[in-house]
Design a protein around this motif. Structure first.
Motif, short mmCIF file in Angstrom:
data_model
loop_
_atom_site.label_atom_id
_atom_site.label_comp_id
_atom_site.label_asym_id
_atom_site.label_seq_id
_atom_site.Cartn_x
_atom_site.Cartn_y
_atom_site.Cartn_z
N ALA A 279 0.84 -1.21 0.00
CA ALA A 279 0.00 0.00 0.00
C ALA A 279 0.87 1.26 0.00
N LYS A 280 0.22 2.38 -0.13
CA LYS A 280 0.89 3.67 -0.31
C LYS A 280 0.72 4.48 0.96
N LEU A 281 1.82 4.80 1.58
CA LEU A 281 1.76 5.60 2.79
C LEU A 281 1.46 7.05 2.39
N THR A 282 0.37 7.56 2.89
CA THR A 282 -0.11 8.88 2.49
C THR A 282 -0.16 9.74 3.74
N LEU A 283 0.49 10.90 3.67
CA LEU A 283 0.80 11.64 4.89
C LEU A 283 -0.21 12.73 5.20
N ILE A 284 -0.43 12.89 6.48
CA ILE A 284 -1.35 13.90 6.98
C ILE A 284 -0.61 14.69 8.05
N GLY A 285 -0.87 15.98 8.09
CA GLY A 285 -0.23 16.82 9.09
C GLY A 285 -1.03 16.87 10.38
N GLY A 286 -0.61 17.76 11.27
CA GLY A 286 -1.31 17.93 12.54
C GLY A 286 -0.31 18.23 13.63
N ASP A 287 -0.75 19.02 14.56
CA ASP A 287 0.06 19.50 15.67
C ASP A 287 0.59 18.36 16.54
N GLN A 288 1.82 18.52 17.03
CA GLN A 288 2.39 17.57 18.00
C GLN A 288 2.36 16.13 17.49
N ALA A 289 2.51 15.98 16.18
CA ALA A 289 2.54 14.64 15.55
C ALA A 289 1.22 13.90 15.68
N ARG A 290 0.17 14.64 15.98
CA ARG A 290 -1.17 14.04 16.03
C ARG A 290 -1.89 14.34 14.72
N ILE A 291 -2.48 13.32 14.12
CA ILE A 291 -3.24 13.47 12.88
C ILE A 291 -4.45 14.36 13.13
N SER A 292 -4.64 15.35 12.28
CA SER A 292 -5.81 16.22 12.45
C SER A 292 -7.01 15.60 11.75
#
Lengths: 349, 349, 349, 349
Positions: free
Chosen positions: C100-113
């Motif tokens: 599968a394809k690792l698809t990245l998401i941002g967010g504060d303190q390494a927490r997914i928003s």
């Protein structure tokens, strides 16, 4: 009376002590520790291979699969024996890691026949892009049937492989047993006999979980390291794998443990022969195949003997006098008393 | 005198016209076009399979590899014949797409033997997680040696496979030839005989590049579509693949083309037998294997005949009277004149 | 003054003793041993999950990669945070195992928003076969920056994932630290918060090498077992991995070790704050990020302090007063004396 | 009024004629035909690259995925733009073929920013075996947003890549459009600007299905050929793909077709600007992005206009005056009348 496998045994005391000692204090992770460094130095010395690179993993399947992946591209064939461990017991791990195609060759006593190898290479050469090319040769020393290749056998096969442009992998799960049986030196039985990568197994011979992948050509090291990490086989606390391997290789312990296991298998073989039980294989290591009847099988089992029928695709039950092939494996922990108890269960003698 | 392969032939005029006609005006891309829709409807009707899903690709290797990947998980075995196309001629594509392990079975005339299949399934069942499980059965109809399975043969094999929990792939590169030879209906020779996926090839029988993957179980469609795209086999201008397939399946053209090729092979076989040249295979399709001498081979080649020696791992040169096996394939374009010219080159008669 | 990582520490005495004790006598291989059985029972009890299946491996990378592979097909996306371990520190292992394809998401303190996750799911949904579909959500608790998700945060994210048809993987390398910090129960923080698979790490918290993959849905067990073997992660002498895990989970040892490491990080944070050194992260576990100057960095290093700059792509040298971010990790072995020695090296206070 | 994509168009008459002509008589299969040979010669001449090797496939996804797989190992990163075709529209094919990790970089107008590339390379360099290494750079010329890199832009990026030890892939799906727009020579815009492999697409510019993968370094040829076959992308009747490519490259047809499509896009852009409709992108090729209202969108659709909203993750319906981004693509078949009809549907003017 546990004769199922040498991996049913525990950890040799020297290795257990080494793990405990290595746990004193902090150490760099991921193999940047002094134990790992010392293991590489030890292997280089024992194998007379000052340039070799040594990488540790914890299972034989990981060692074999990673080694093969480093030797050949995905569009090639790995030539191995029909009864090899990489074919029968690794659930496709060599193919998963390498992408290559495991292509089987026959031969007596689980030894690849030179004619069979040459015939397959001709097929690999003639097919153009329609067929996978010649990738790598995989040899087991000792074999899955407990037999050995002579040094000359090895050189014959590895020369054929090298002439076809292939690298050679040696599955050395029971390499120490082979050394102990023949008295050959580590170098003679590995790189001098044409192996490019040796997977030297300690797990079946006294370790908790420790396998050394020895790259005699250091140019393969960078790829190997990446593959190991990517496969999830780089231990953070690598020092504990290295500490096992260091203790095992120190002062000839590896050979003493192997020699003991081999000796127990010989004692068992002699006892079986004395009782008229056919021993089917050449005794190159600590593994013995015997032909018994289903009736005897039931009595042995009732008496507490534990072993595998082999191949496991044989029927598990059968008529009293029908023949059944079983596999008996001795370990570094097997005692004379255990062997003798098993022989008594066979009766006669 | 080109008898190398049926893929040396051109495009049947009806298909060429269909491509040209399909090019008039714009059309939705990626298979959302009316041609693709009509092909699915045609296949459903011809195969009496109203729920079937039909996906087009452009090479037989893609069709086979994608179909097999949809049938079994990466930790399983695909059982196929030692002389199958998926083993010999696809450079590992089935393994690349599926991750599974191609496991070979023998049998006369490139037909898988039921006993051989049962024996392998026992191995797959007995090994636990140490061995790849039973994944899929792959059958070629016609086979790579130009022979056929009877409908009963097919049902025997597919029943064994289904009872072991496996799906069945049918490599139908020359399925039309098999239909034309036997008179069986498309349904009888595919899903009624136990095939779960049929790769129906048109390329070797008049198309430019068109293969239909027929999923008799529509539940596999979503996975198949994703795999096709991910493999780079989803054509943007899919209408041109579909237009070929539509023309090929319309008004029995596929069977007429196959019947012609089969007939040319029969004419050739009769002529060879009349000249005392041994024809080695059952004549189930448009492929013929003959045993000749190296001397005759040189004369045929000098006369302009083109064919392959088979297997290609045979030596390409040899003593005047030494035997050599050659393969001769007729196509939808082969003429009686060409066959007769070849026969004359064989001499005698 | 080793603050590089919690994997620089040794083995907790209770686990070392358990390994030694497990070595007495023979035992079935490959996880068919009593230790493995007891570990599964213990996990089921502690997690109030009587149906859960528990599989042991020896590295966190193997645990994560195998878990993710079991959750989603190769033509799908794994949604994870830009600073997750699976993205930054596993050399592509999740992709290797899952396809599968690792698809990245941002967010504060390494927490997914949640917004970021929803936006990516929309993309995954709208692309048809041209884009990988929605595959799995991967959450780290604690995160790579040492922060925590609240139970409500977790439920929000896992609900979004489940509504999009995705399974949820929880990377619990420092799950024990998160439990110890919050007082939540194991069930509350895992399956009750929506995790489908938890990778529960012991290695960074006292073990030699032991990670439990907990499948809350037992239907995934068979696939997982096959994948584990195929990846080379099935230990023959599994009892020694299981013995570590058993000792770790017994009588709350895991939480005591985690609590100690957390406490040392708090002591360090307080001391740094008292010295005016900015602590950059929420203190959810045993990891602390601080901003120092290159000048101070050189003095700390000279004084024998060991830690990583983070991210490692920062320049390793810089002007005296330029800021540098460093990571300090405490372990189950870190002592108050070590923390205080480090603080003294920072000066002031 | 079909402005969905240039792949909604048919086959240019010259190419259709070439297919028909190539069908006269038998020809060697699998690319050993005279058409394939002539294509390689043509490409070498047009690109002033006498050593280049040229391989044909039938889809852009296959071309890109195979090219990338030939440039980098599985444990490395492919750096591409967030809005590249390989990221958004190929369902993970580049990762499937290469095993590598697609790592995204931002930048205006779908052009990779040099700073972004340098930053990612630093991460790739600093992570050791824990992170995938620097693998390959992928550039699209023209980009997915229809913009162009200047020759200087290209050289800047490819120099950064080469200095980091990476090869450069150029996705040239609309390379002809870029040439036609700028007047640069094929060599200037490809290998002289640092591309190691160019995927030169004809399908979107008049072909039925034909893409040339141009390896400027012939050493990569053997691997590429194997990968192509293994992926199922080696056509048996390759002459028909080659015949298209030959006709397309002959007498400047490729540039004329591209020039026409570009011109139609310019006419459309001028008309839109005259009507006050914002055109959002630089007009480097035949693609145009415009911002309209949902109300206008409904009227255009009702009038028979066909195009895509972009990105497709936008809501498909919205309030009358809310803005919506749409994509309009002209092809070699688009007529002035069609453009003008669309403009009339926009109203005003």
């Amino acid at each position: 009376m546990i004769f199922t496998s040498d991996n049913a045994a525990g950890i040799a005391p020297e290795l257990l002590a080494a793990i405990a000692k290595a746990s004193e204090g902090a150490a760099p992770a991921y193999g940047a520790d002094p134990w790992s460094e010392r293991v590489e130095a030890l292997v280089r010395e024992l194998f007379e291979a000052p340039e070799a690179r040594v990488f540790l993993v914890a299972t034989g399947t990981a060692a074999n699969a990673l080694a093969l992946a480093s030797l050949c591209p995905p569009w090639s064939a790995i030539y191995g024996h029909e009864r090899s461990h990489i074919e029968r017991d690794e659930c496709g791990a060599p193919e998963f890691y390498s992408g290559a195609k495991l292509t089987l060759i026959g031969g007596d006593q689980a030894r690849i026949s030179p004619e069979g190898l040459r015939a397959r290479i001709r097929i690999g050469t003639s097919g153009g892009v329609h067929q996978v090319g010649n990738g790598a040769l995989s040899i087991s020393q000792a074999t899955e049937l407990g037999s050995l290749y002579s040094l000359e056998d090895l050189r014959t096969l590895t020369t054929i492989a090298h002439e076809a442009g292939m690298g050679v992998h040696m599955d050395g799960t029971r390499f120490a047993n082979a050394l102990a049986r023949t008295g050959a030196s580590p170098a003679e039985m590995s790189w001098r006999a044409g192996a490019d990568i040796l997977c030297l197994g300690a797990t079946k011979n006294g370790a908790m979980a420790a396998e050394a992948v020895i790259l005699f050509d250091p140019a393969r090291a960078e790829e190997f390291e990446r593959r190991r990490k990517r496969g999830g086989h780089l231990f953070s606390k690598m020092r504990f794998v290295a500490a096992q391997m260091e203790a095992w290789l120190t002062d000839g312990l590896w050979l003493r443990l192997a020699s003991h296991a081999n000796g127990m298998a010989e004692r068992l073989a002699e006892g079986l022969r004395a009782r008229g039980v056919p021993v089917l294989n050449e005794l190159g290591a600590n593994i013995l195949f015997a032909e018994i009847t289903y009736g005897l099988h039931r009595r042995l089992t009732a008496a507490g003997a534990r072993y595998y029928i082999e191949p496991p695709s044989q029927s598990e039950t059968g008529p009293e006098h029908a023949p059944l092939t079983i596999r008996l494996v001795c370990s570094h922990e097997t005692t004379e008393a255990e062997v003798d108890a098993l022989l008594r269960a066979f009766g006669g003698g």
